[in-house]
Design a protein around this motif. Structure first.
Motif, PDB file in Angstrom:
ATOM      1  N   ILE A  72      -6.682  13.312  -3.354  1.00 33.29           N
ATOM      2  CA  ILE A  72      -5.628  14.238  -3.806  1.00 33.29           C
ATOM      3  C   ILE A  72      -5.253  13.697  -5.148  1.00 33.29           C
ATOM      4  O   ILE A  72      -4.274  12.642  -4.986  1.00 33.29           O
ATOM      5  N   ASP A  73      -5.412  14.218  -6.143  1.00 37.57           N
ATOM      6  CA  ASP A  73      -4.768  13.715  -7.489  1.00 37.57           C
ATOM      7  C   ASP A  73      -4.931  12.224  -7.677  1.00 37.57           C
ATOM      8  O   ASP A  73      -4.159  11.348  -8.276  1.00 37.57           O
ATOM      9  N   GLY A  74      -6.190  11.573  -7.505  1.00 34.96           N
ATOM     10  CA  GLY A  74      -6.432   9.952  -7.515  1.00 34.96           C
ATOM     11  C   GLY A  74      -7.693   9.932  -8.469  1.00 34.96           C
ATOM     12  O   GLY A  74      -8.461  10.658  -8.605  1.00 34.96           O
ATOM     13  N   LEU A  75      -7.573   8.853  -9.223  1.00 29.81           N
ATOM     14  CA  LEU A  75      -8.608   8.468 -10.405  1.00 29.81           C
ATOM     15  C   LEU A  75      -9.709   8.448  -9.581  1.00 29.81           C
ATOM     16  O   LEU A  75      -9.771   7.657  -8.484  1.00 29.81           O
ATOM     17  N   SER A  76     -11.077   8.532 -10.376  1.00 31.05           N
ATOM     18  CA  SER A  76     -12.452   8.479  -9.860  1.00 31.05           C
ATOM     19  C   SER A  76     -12.940   7.373 -10.653  1.00 31.05           C
ATOM     20  O   SER A  76     -14.112   6.587 -10.360  1.00 31.05           O
ATOM     21  N   ASP A  77     -12.622   7.187 -12.013  1.00 36.57           N
ATOM     22  CA  ASP A  77     -13.138   6.194 -12.938  1.00 36.57           C
ATOM     23  C   ASP A  77     -12.167   5.693 -13.811  1.00 36.57           C
ATOM     24  O   ASP A  77     -11.569   6.464 -14.848  1.00 36.57           O
ATOM     25  N   PHE A  78     -11.680   4.628 -13.374  1.00 31.92           N
ATOM     26  CA  PHE A  78     -10.593   3.840 -14.312  1.00 31.92           C
ATOM     27  C   PHE A  78     -11.135   3.647 -15.946  1.00 31.92           C
ATOM     28  O   PHE A  78     -10.435   3.447 -16.929  1.00 31.92           O
ATOM     29  N   THR A  79     -12.280   3.564 -16.025  1.00 36.60           N
ATOM     30  CA  THR A  79     -12.928   3.494 -17.546  1.00 36.60           C
ATOM     31  C   THR A  79     -13.165   4.454 -18.411  1.00 36.60           C
ATOM     32  O   THR A  79     -13.781   4.432 -19.453  1.00 36.60           O
TER      33      THR A  79
ATOM     34  N   MET B 248     -23.470   8.366   1.300  1.00 35.26           N
ATOM     35  CA  MET B 248     -21.917   8.028   1.195  1.00 35.26           C
ATOM     36  C   MET B 248     -21.388   9.431   1.833  1.00 35.26           C
ATOM     37  O   MET B 248     -21.882  10.415   1.905  1.00 35.26           O
ATOM     38  N   ALA B 249     -20.128   9.142   2.192  1.00 28.88           N
ATOM     39  CA  ALA B 249     -19.183  10.246   3.070  1.00 28.88           C
ATOM     40  C   ALA B 249     -18.941  11.176   1.449  1.00 28.88           C
ATOM     41  O   ALA B 249     -18.753  10.976   0.229  1.00 28.88           O
ATOM     42  N   PRO B 250     -19.109  12.535   2.092  1.00 33.34           N
ATOM     43  CA  PRO B 250     -18.579  13.378   1.097  1.00 33.34           C
ATOM     44  C   PRO B 250     -17.118  13.455   0.874  1.00 33.34           C
ATOM     45  O   PRO B 250     -16.370  13.036   1.638  1.00 33.34           O
ATOM     46  N   ILE B 251     -17.080  14.192  -0.297  1.00 38.47           N
ATOM     47  CA  ILE B 251     -15.378  14.047  -0.736  1.00 38.47           C
ATOM     48  C   ILE B 251     -15.102  15.467  -1.156  1.00 38.47           C
ATOM     49  O   ILE B 251     -15.695  16.007  -1.884  1.00 38.47           O
ATOM     50  N   LEU B 252     -13.794  15.732  -0.862  1.00 42.33           N
ATOM     51  CA  LEU B 252     -13.135  16.797  -1.160  1.00 42.33           C
ATOM     52  C   LEU B 252     -12.040  16.336  -2.327  1.00 42.33           C
ATOM     53  O   LEU B 252     -11.141  15.261  -2.030  1.00 42.33           O
ATOM     54  N   PHE B 253     -12.125  16.811  -3.442  1.00 44.61           N
ATOM     55  CA  PHE B 253     -11.245  16.398  -4.575  1.00 44.61           C
ATOM     56  C   PHE B 253      -9.976  17.691  -4.629  1.00 44.61           C
ATOM     57  O   PHE B 253     -10.421  18.838  -4.811  1.00 44.61           O
ATOM     58  N   ILE B 254      -8.874  17.276  -4.332  1.00 49.71           N
ATOM     59  CA  ILE B 254      -7.781  18.231  -4.480  1.00 49.71           C
ATOM     60  C   ILE B 254      -6.855  17.842  -5.945  1.00 49.71           C
ATOM     61  O   ILE B 254      -6.353  16.487  -5.728  1.00 49.71           O
ATOM     62  N   GLY B 255      -6.687  18.587  -6.791  1.00 51.44           N
ATOM     63  CA  GLY B 255      -5.952  18.213  -8.009  1.00 51.44           C
ATOM     64  C   GLY B 255      -4.882  19.056  -8.350  1.00 51.44           C
ATOM     65  O   GLY B 255      -4.658  20.258  -8.114  1.00 51.44           O
ATOM     66  N   SER B 256      -4.140  18.254  -9.038  1.00 47.55           N
ATOM     67  CA  SER B 256      -2.914  19.158  -9.725  1.00 47.55           C
ATOM     68  C   SER B 256      -3.208  19.683 -10.875  1.00 47.55           C
ATOM     69  O   SER B 256      -4.557  19.674 -11.348  1.00 47.55           O
TER      70      SER B 256
ATOM     71  N   ARG C 197      -4.872  13.965 -15.982  1.00 49.52           N
ATOM     72  CA  ARG C 197      -4.885  12.792 -16.160  1.00 49.52           C
ATOM     73  C   ARG C 197      -5.136  11.804 -15.034  1.00 49.52           C
ATOM     74  O   ARG C 197      -5.619  10.636 -14.921  1.00 49.52           O
ATOM     75  N   PHE C 198      -4.309  12.395 -13.782  1.00 49.75           N
ATOM     76  CA  PHE C 198      -4.394  11.849 -12.508  1.00 49.75           C
ATOM     77  C   PHE C 198      -5.915  11.851 -11.704  1.00 49.75           C
ATOM     78  O   PHE C 198      -5.879  11.197 -10.801  1.00 49.75           O
ATOM     79  N   SER C 199      -6.626  12.549 -12.240  1.00 55.81           N
ATOM     80  CA  SER C 199      -8.126  12.966 -11.443  1.00 55.81           C
ATOM     81  C   SER C 199      -8.983  12.626 -12.508  1.00 55.81           C
ATOM     82  O   SER C 199      -9.735  12.981 -12.462  1.00 55.81           O
ATOM     83  N   ALA C 200      -9.022  11.963 -13.411  1.00 58.31           N
ATOM     84  CA  ALA C 200      -9.789  11.405 -14.397  1.00 58.31           C
ATOM     85  C   ALA C 200     -11.112  10.736 -13.542  1.00 58.31           C
ATOM     86  O   ALA C 200     -11.199   9.857 -12.733  1.00 58.31           O
ATOM     87  N   GLY C 201     -12.254  11.338 -14.227  1.00 61.03           N
ATOM     88  CA  GLY C 201     -13.523  10.930 -13.615  1.00 61.03           C
ATOM     89  C   GLY C 201     -14.074  11.775 -12.477  1.00 61.03           C
ATOM     90  O   GLY C 201     -15.180  11.632 -12.035  1.00 61.03           O
ATOM     91  N   ARG C 202     -13.287  12.841 -12.089  1.00 63.58           N
ATOM     92  CA  ARG C 202     -13.658  13.789 -10.918  1.00 63.58           C
ATOM     93  C   ARG C 202     -14.880  14.555 -11.095  1.00 63.58           C
ATOM     94  O   ARG C 202     -15.842  14.385 -10.274  1.00 63.58           O
ATOM     95  N   GLU C 203     -14.812  15.077 -12.446  1.00 62.70           N
ATOM     96  CA  GLU C 203     -16.223  15.925 -12.449  1.00 62.70           C
ATOM     97  C   GLU C 203     -17.199  15.186 -12.947  1.00 62.70           C
ATOM     98  O   GLU C 203     -18.466  15.431 -12.105  1.00 62.70           O
TER      99      GLU C 203
END
Length: 305
Positions: free
Chosen positions: A186-193, A239-247, A251-257
């Motif tokens: 939930i609104d967390g980064l996937s790629d710090f770089t 790997m485990a499947p992931i649901l991405f929930i974003g605001s 900026r807070f979900s950078a790398g999601r797509e």
């Protein structure tokens, strides 16, 4: 419910939780005070224990020196329940497990054991301590599944903000061990770089930034750690499947797509819900918590069969 083992009781006596920190203000009341003027319709989501849900509080799942790490379990009636471990946000440096109590209660009302956990913040221990703590909490749940009426083969991780990134990394990164069957970020980064993450998390005007404090240095100085903490680095088949929930704050979900694209390439399921006109920390408030729960329940029912 049986009393948990005497070993756990002894551990609880041998250590204490970290004392309250007055500078740790990442909670619903403080966040509401910041957001209410711009979003006057919001209300802090309720945390009263509903009928049919039991709370098993203050279970010590790990100890570091004299510091106890604890979790609280919110349990509906039933046997071999699917479980969701909820990881709070706060920029790796703040926050409380109570942040996710409202969501835990609503998940419990839908038949899930919901577990809120504390972990070591960056002021106490830098990366990867928080990730290792969450993995330790999952192992503790598996070890005590019978007492808590949890199915050890149906455990998911979920988290918000920093907790979303931690949940993703704990579920797919080193040490994950395949124990987690689904993840909700939930609104967390996937790629710090990624360029978007670096724009904010490696801002030279922040000395240090929240991420910089967690890694012990800026990207130029600790690039290997910034990469290693990025869930996108661990995309792989199985790997485990992931649901991405974003605001509505990208900026807070950078790398999601980019991560979802990589997951599709290796045949791993992912899904996303972006809630329009929302601030970061939206999951603390109604009217946004319920659509977050609804999407989570639908996803978990598909992947924790």
């Amino acid at each position: 419910m049986p009393v948990l083992s005497s070993v756990l009781a002894a551990a609880a006596l041998a250590c204490v939780e970290a004392p309250p920190d007055p500078t740790n203000t990442y909670d619903a009341p403080h966040t509401y005070a910041k957001l209410a003027r711009e979003y006057p319709q919001i209300r802090i989501a309720g945390d009263a224990l509903p009928d049919g849900v039991r709370k098993v509080a203050d279970q010590v799942y790990a100890q570091h020196g004299v510091h106890c790490l604890k979790l609280d379990a919110y349990l509906p009636a039933g046997e071999r329940l699917p479980a969701v471990v909820l990881v709070h946000g706060g920029g790796w440096k703040s926050g409380y497990r109570s942040e996710f109590v409202p969501m835990a209660l609503r998940l419990a009302q839908q038949g899930f054991a919901a577990v809120t956990v504390s972990y070591r913040l960056s002021g106490e221990a830098r990366y990867p301590a928080a990730v290792q703590d969450v993995q330790a909490a999952v192992r503790w749940l598996r070890a005590h599944a019978d007492e808590l009426h949890i199915d050890p083969q149906r455990i998911a991780l979920a988290g918000g903000s920093a907790g979303g990134q931690i949940a993703s990394l704990a579920g797919v990164g080193p040490g994950s061990g395949g124990e987690v069957k689904a993840i909700i970020n939930i609104d967390g980064l996937s790629d710090f770089t990624s360029a978007l993450a670096l724009k904010y998390e490696d801002d030279p005007n922040k000395n240090p930034s929240a991420a910089g404090a967690w890694f012990g240095g800026r990207y130029a100085d600790q690039a290997a750690l910034w990469r290693a903490a990025s869930p996108i680095q661990y995309v792989r088949a199985g790997m485990a499947p992931i649901l991405f929930i974003g605001s509505a704050q990208p900026r807070f979900s950078a790398g999601r797509e980019a991560m979802m694209e990589k997951m599709a390439q290796v045949g791993v399921a992912s899904d996303q819900l972006v809630l329009p006109d929302t601030p970061h920390s939206f999951w603390l408030f109604d009217p946004w918590l319920q659509p977050t729960v609804d999407a989570s329940v639908a996803f978990l029912r598909r992947h924790l069969r």
